[in-house]
Enzyme design. Structure first.
Site, PDB file in Angstrom:
ATOM      1  N   GLU A 276       1.311  32.136   9.937  1.00  0.00           N
ATOM      2  CA  GLU A 276       1.729  30.742   9.778  1.00  0.00           C
ATOM      3  C   GLU A 276       0.538  29.783   9.920  1.00  0.00           C
ATOM      4  O   GLU A 276       0.615  28.757  10.594  1.00  0.00           O
ATOM      5  CB  GLU A 276       2.851  30.398  10.770  1.00  0.00           C
ATOM      6  CG  GLU A 276       4.085  31.259  10.551  1.00  0.00           C
ATOM      7  CD  GLU A 276       5.283  30.897  11.418  1.00  0.00           C
ATOM      8  OE1 GLU A 276       5.094  30.324  12.512  1.00  0.00           O
ATOM      9  OE2 GLU A 276       6.416  31.186  10.987  1.00  0.00           O
ATOM     10  N   ASP A 363      13.161  36.542  12.386  1.00  0.00           N
ATOM     11  CA  ASP A 363      12.699  35.484  13.296  1.00  0.00           C
ATOM     12  C   ASP A 363      13.851  34.949  14.145  1.00  0.00           C
ATOM     13  O   ASP A 363      14.278  33.810  13.938  1.00  0.00           O
ATOM     14  CB  ASP A 363      12.072  34.362  12.457  1.00  0.00           C
ATOM     15  CG  ASP A 363      11.252  33.412  13.297  1.00  0.00           C
ATOM     16  OD1 ASP A 363      11.106  33.652  14.503  1.00  0.00           O
ATOM     17  OD2 ASP A 363      10.753  32.424  12.736  1.00  0.00           O
ATOM     18  N   GLU A 391      16.191  28.180  19.395  1.00  0.00           N
ATOM     19  CA  GLU A 391      15.803  27.581  18.109  1.00  0.00           C
ATOM     20  C   GLU A 391      16.893  27.739  17.050  1.00  0.00           C
ATOM     21  O   GLU A 391      17.287  26.772  16.412  1.00  0.00           O
ATOM     22  CB  GLU A 391      14.493  28.226  17.640  1.00  0.00           C
ATOM     23  CG  GLU A 391      14.045  27.730  16.274  1.00  0.00           C
ATOM     24  CD  GLU A 391      12.708  28.331  15.842  1.00  0.00           C
ATOM     25  OE1 GLU A 391      12.126  29.130  16.599  1.00  0.00           O
ATOM     26  OE2 GLU A 391      12.258  27.987  14.735  1.00  0.00           O
ATOM     27  N   GLU A 503      27.983  33.034  16.393  1.00  0.00           N
ATOM     28  CA  GLU A 503      27.783  33.834  15.180  1.00  0.00           C
ATOM     29  C   GLU A 503      28.915  33.590  14.182  1.00  0.00           C
ATOM     30  O   GLU A 503      28.691  33.497  12.975  1.00  0.00           O
ATOM     31  CB  GLU A 503      27.729  35.319  15.548  1.00  0.00           C
ATOM     32  CG  GLU A 503      27.512  36.232  14.353  1.00  0.00           C
ATOM     33  CD  GLU A 503      27.483  37.711  14.729  1.00  0.00           C
ATOM     34  OE1 GLU A 503      28.129  38.088  15.747  1.00  0.00           O
ATOM     35  OE2 GLU A 503      26.827  38.491  14.019  1.00  0.00           O
TER      36      GLU A 503
HETATM   37  C1  GCV Z   1       5.325  28.993  17.603  1.00  0.00           C
HETATM   38  C2  GCV Z   1       9.011  30.561  14.200  1.00  0.00           C
HETATM   39  C3  GCV Z   1       9.097  29.179  14.771  1.00  0.00           C
HETATM   40  C4  GCV Z   1       7.720  28.594  15.039  1.00  0.00           C
HETATM   41  C5  GCV Z   1       6.959  29.565  15.956  1.00  0.00           C
HETATM   42  C6  GCV Z   1       6.885  30.930  15.269  1.00  0.00           C
HETATM   43  C7  GCV Z   1       6.207  31.977  16.123  1.00  0.00           C
HETATM   44  O1  GCV Z   1       8.490  30.522  12.908  1.00  0.00           O
HETATM   45  O2  GCV Z   1       9.828  28.354  13.905  1.00  0.00           O
HETATM   46  O3  GCV Z   1       7.877  27.345  15.627  1.00  0.00           O
HETATM   47  O4  GCV Z   1       5.679  29.091  16.241  1.00  0.00           O
HETATM   48  O5  GCV Z   1       8.188  31.376  15.011  1.00  0.00           O
HETATM   49  O6  GCV Z   1       6.914  32.766  16.725  1.00  0.00           O
HETATM   50  O7  GCV Z   1       4.997  31.993  16.171  1.00  0.00           O
END
Ligand code: GCV
Length: 671
Positions: A276, A363, A391, A503
Site C-alpha cells: 500500500e 483484509d 474497521e 454478518e
Molecule cells: C495501516 C487495511 C487498512 C489500512 C491499514 C492496512 C494494513 O488496508 O484499511 O488502513 O493500514 O490494512 O493492515 O496495513
C-alpha cells in the site's frame, strides 16, 4: 483514574483480596507492582499485606489467606505460575516476576472463589510467548487518516498533534495494568504506515518511546516500534536502503544500538514493506527475507549482552499485494498474494524474524477463510494478526464481539494435526481498538474484544464464551448482588451472538467488501466493484461470487493443504458461509441450509435487523443496573447501529432483488 472507566479492573474486583491478609515473598520491580496492587486493595477494604523477602510463609505466626511468592524454576518459564488452596491458604508461586503478576490477576479473576474453594495445585503458562497489540497511531495528525488510522476510540493515548502526550503517561500506565490483567505483554506504539514525523521515533525522538516503555514496564509490557524500510535514506541521508548494502546494514546496526541504550528491554521492529505504498526491498531487486534478515541482524547484534531476556524481534508483515490492480484483469487474485510472495521464502528467515500474517487472505472482513499461509511455512516463525479495531465490523458504533471469529481462526488446523501454539510461534497480534476515550474503546462493549483477545492469546483453545462470561463478571458484577444474574444474562445476550448478527445484515456468504470506499463504514454494494483494490463480488443478473477454484477460477483454493483444498474446491463441500468467497453461484443455488442463495440474502438481512432491535431492548431493560454514563453511551451507539443496520438491509436486499428479479418468498418489503 478520574473520569476513566475502570473496565475489567473495577475496585470491587479487588475486594476479596483487599479484605484479607496477604504475604508477598520475593524482590524486584514487578514484585513491587504486585505489592502496590495488594496494598492499594487493602487500603480500600481494610485487609493487610506483609512484604517478606526471607522467611517461610507463615513463619511469623500470622495466618495468611493469600501467599504470593517467587520460587525456584518449575518449568513454567518467566510468565507461568501455579495456584493452589489448602489448609485455608491460597498459594501462588512463580519463577519469574511477571508470572507472579499474572498469578495475582488470576486470583482477581477467581474473586471470592479463590478463598472459599480448595483447589489442587494447577500450573498456568501462556501457550503463545508474544501477545501483542499494534497501535495504528500517528504522531502527527494525518490529512486523511487522522490521529489514529482506523481508530474509533477518540485520539491516541500516546500522541497528539505531532507531540508525545507526556500528560497521559499515568493513563498509559493504567492501560498497561489493564493489558497485563488479560495477559498482553507487548505493544507497538505507532502506525505501520510510517510517515515523515513518525519515522523519527527511531532516532532523535526515541526518548518519547522510552517514556512510554517506562510507563508500561511495571506491568511486564515491552514496547515495539514500527519503522520505515527507507529509514537509512529519509533519516540517515544515505543514497539507498538496499538491505545488502554494507553502509545500510551499518546504519541499522548503529541506530538499533542507540535504541537499546534508550530502551534496554526494547521488543523490536514492526515493518510494513512493499505494501500500500510503503517502501520495501523490491525496489532493489531483493527479497523480503533479505529485508527482514537485515533488521533481524541489527536487533541481534544490539541486544547481545542485554539482561532483558529474549532478544529483539522483527515483525515483518505479509500483507503484500497489488493495490493498483485493473478491475478488468480476471487473472490477478488479491487473496493469493501473500502465499505467492512468501511461501517460496520459507526457511530463509532469521530465527528472530517473524512473519506477521493477517488471519484471512484479504483484509479483516466479517467472514473470510483462514489465510493459507498459516500452516504452509513450517520453517518460518509466523505471528497471526487479528483486528480488534472494528474497521470492517461496525467501527465501534455497532456491537460486534469478535471472540467466536478469532476462536474459529485459532482452532483451524491447516493439516488436521498442528496446534495453534505451533502455528503462531511468532505470536498473536491484534490491531488495538483503544484510544483516549473515557471508556477506552469508544463503545464500552468493545472492551470485550480487547479482553477476549488477550485471554485467547494466552490460551488459544479457550472457550470464547467462557471468556465473555469472565469479562462480564469482572466488569459488571465483581461484587455479587441479587441482580447480578439478570445483569450478567442481559450483557451476555447482547454480546454473545453479535458477530453473527453483524454478518447477517452486511455482506453475505463470505463475499465481503460491500462498504463505503475509504472510510469503510456503512453499505455500498458496488463501492469497491470497479476499484483498483482487488476486492470484487462480480454480481450480475444470474449470480454472485468469486470463482477461486483450481478447475475454473483463480486457483486460490489450491493454496490450502488437504483436506481444505478439496473442501473449498467444490460448491458441494464448501461451507455455506464461505460459498461466495470461493465460488460464483447462481441466485437459485440451493445452500446446505436448504435455502437458495437469494432467499438466504433476504432472510438474513431481515433477521439481522430484528436481532439488533431485540438486543437494544435487552440493553434498555438493564437501565437500572448499569452505571448511567456507560448505559447512555451504549444506548446512543445502539441507535446508530439500528439506523445503519436498516440501511444495510434495504440497500443489500434492493440491490439483489433488482439484479436477480427474484421475489422474496415471504413477500416482505424490498425497494
Ligand atoms: C495501516 C487495511 C487498512 C489500512 C491499514 C492496512 C494494513 O488496508 O484499511 O488502513 O493500514 O490494512 O493492515 O496495513
Amino acid at each position: 483514574m478520574q473520569g476513566v472507566d475502570p473496565a475489567w479492573l473495577p475496585d470491587g474486583a479487588f475486594r476479596p483480596i483487599g479484605t484479607r491478609r496477604t504475604l508477598i515473598r520475593g524482590a524486584g520491580p514487578l514484585v513491587d507492582t504486585v505489592h502496590g496492587e495488594v496494598a492499594e486493595a487493602c487500603r480500600r477494604f481494610g485487609g493487610r499485606v506483609v512484604r517478606d523477602a526471607g522467611a517461610d510463609a507463615g513463619a511469623d505466626g500470622t495466618a495468611y489467606d493469600l501467599v504470593l511468592e517467587l520460587t525456584g524454576p518449575e518449568g513454567l518459564g518467566s510468565e507461568g505460575f501455579t495456584c493452589r488452596r489448602e489448609n485455608g491458604v491460597t498459594h501462588v508461586t512463580a519463577f519469574g516476576q511477571t508470572g507472579l503478576l499474572y498469578g495475582l490477576f488470576h486470583v482477581v479473576r477467581l474473586g471470592e472463589r479463590a478463598f472459599t474453594q480448595d483447589r489442587q495445585k494447577q500450573a498456568h503458562r501462556p501457550a503463545v510467548a508474544l501477545r501483542m497489540l499494534d497501535h495504528w497511531d500517528n504522531v502527527a495528525v494525518h490529512p486523511v487518516m487522522g490521529q489514529v488510522e482506523r481508530g474509533y476510540a477518540g485520539g491516541s493515548l500516546f500522541w497528539a498533534d505531532g507531540r508525545a502526550r507526556g500528560e497521559l503517561l499515568g493513563r498509559v500506565r493504567a492501560y498497561g495494568r489493564l493489558l497485563a490483567a488479560c495477559g498482553i505483554n507487548a505493544v507497538a506504539v505507532n502506525n505501520v504506515n510510517v510517515h515523515a514525523v513518525e519515522a523519527r521515533l527511531l532516532t532523535d525522538r526515541i526518548g518519547e518511546v522510552a517514556a512510554i516503555a517506562d510507563a508500561l514496564r511495571p506491568y511486564g509490557i515491552r514496547v515495539h516500534l514500527s519503522v520505515t524500510f527507507a529509514a537509512p535514506m529519509v533519516l540517515g541521508g544515505l543514497p539507498t536502503a538496499d538491505p545488502l548494502d554494507e553502509g545500510v546494514r551499518d546504519w541499522w546496526a548503529q541506530t538499533t544500538s542507540r535504541v537499546y541504550e534508550a530502551i534496554p528491554d526494547f521488543g523490536g521492529y514492526v515493518v510494513k514493506a512493499d505494501s500500500e505504498g510503503q517502501p520495501g526491498p523490491f525496489a532493489y531487486g531483493r527479497s523480503h527475507a533479505d529485508g527482514a534478515n537485515m533488521l533481524a541482524a541489527a536487533l541481534t547484534a544490539s541486544d547481545s549482552g542485554s539482561a532483558a531476556g529474549p532478544g529483539g524481534t522483527v515483525h515483518w508483515r505479509a500483507f503484500v499485494y497489488d493495490h493498483r490492480q485493473d478491475w478488468r484483469d480476471r487473472t490477478t487474485d488479491r487473496a493469493r498474494a501473500a502465499y505467492d510472495h512468501f511461501v517460496p521464502l520459507d526457511g530463509q528467515f532469521a530465527p528472530n524474524a517473524v512473519l506477521q500474517v493477517k488471519h484471512g487472505p484479504m483484509d479483516f472482513q466479517v467472514r473470510e477463510p483462514i489465510s493459507p499461509l498459516i500452516g504452509a511455512m513450517p520453517g518460518t516463525r509466523l505471528a497471526v494478526e487479528v483486528q480488534a479495531t472494528q474497521e470492517y465490523t461496525g467501527q465501534q458504533r455497532h456491537v460486534c464481539w469478535l471472540g467466536p471469529m478469532w476462536s474459529e481462526a485459532l482452532r483451524f488446523r491447516a493439516d488436521g494435526e498442528s496446534t495453534v501454539g505451533e502455528l503462531a510461534r511468532g505470536g498473536l497480534v491484534a490491531v488495538s481498538n483503544v484510544g483516549d476515550d473515557p471508556f477506552w474503546t469508544g463503545h464500552p462493549l468493545a472492551q470485550a474484544n480487547l479482553y477476549t483477545f488477550g485471554r485467547l492469546a494466552w490460551q488459544p483453545d479457550a472457550n470464547p464464551y467462557g471468556l465473555l462470561d469472565e469479562w462480564i463478571r469482572l466488569t459488571y458484577t465483581p461484587t455479587r448482588s441479587e441482580e447480578s444474574a439478570r445483569l450478567e444474562a442481559g450483557v451476555y445476550a447482547v454480546l454473545s451472538h453479535s458477530w453473527r448478527t453483524y454478518e447477517k445484515y452486511t455482506a453475505p456468504l463470505g463475499v465481503g467488501w460491500m462498504v463505503q470506499p475509504g472510510h469503510h463504514y456503512g453499505p455500498s454494494v458496488d463501492g469497491y466493484e470497479y476499484s483498483p483494490w482487488g476486492t470484487y463480488h462480480f454480481a450480475d443478473r444470474d449470480g454472485i461470487g468469486v470463482d477461486r477454484s483450481v478447475a475454473t477460477g483463480t486457483g486460490f483454493a489450491g493454496q490450502y493443504a488437504k483436506p481444505w483444498a478439496e473442501v473449498y474446491e467444490s460448491p458441494e463441500t464448501c461451507p455455506d458461509e464461505l460459498l461466495l468467497f470461493f465460488h460464483h453461484m447462481s441466485y437459485e443455488h440451493m445452500l446446505h441450509s436448504g435455502k437458495t442463495v437469494i432467499q438466504h440474502i433476504y432472510d438474513t438481512h431481515f433477521e439481522g435487523v430484528e436481532e439488533v432491535e431485540a438486543a437494544l431492548g435487552v440493553w434498555a431493560s438493564l437501565v437500572d443496573l448499569v452505571d448511567p454514563a456507560r448505559h447512555a453511551r451504549v444506548t446512543e451507539r445502539f441507535e446508530e447501529q439500528l439506523r445503519s443496520a436498516r440501511e444495510w438491509r434495504d440497500q443489500v436486499n434492493s440491490y439483489f432483488f433488482r439484479k436477480s428479479g427474484v421475489a422474496d418468498a415471504h413477500g416482505r418489503r424490498i425497494y
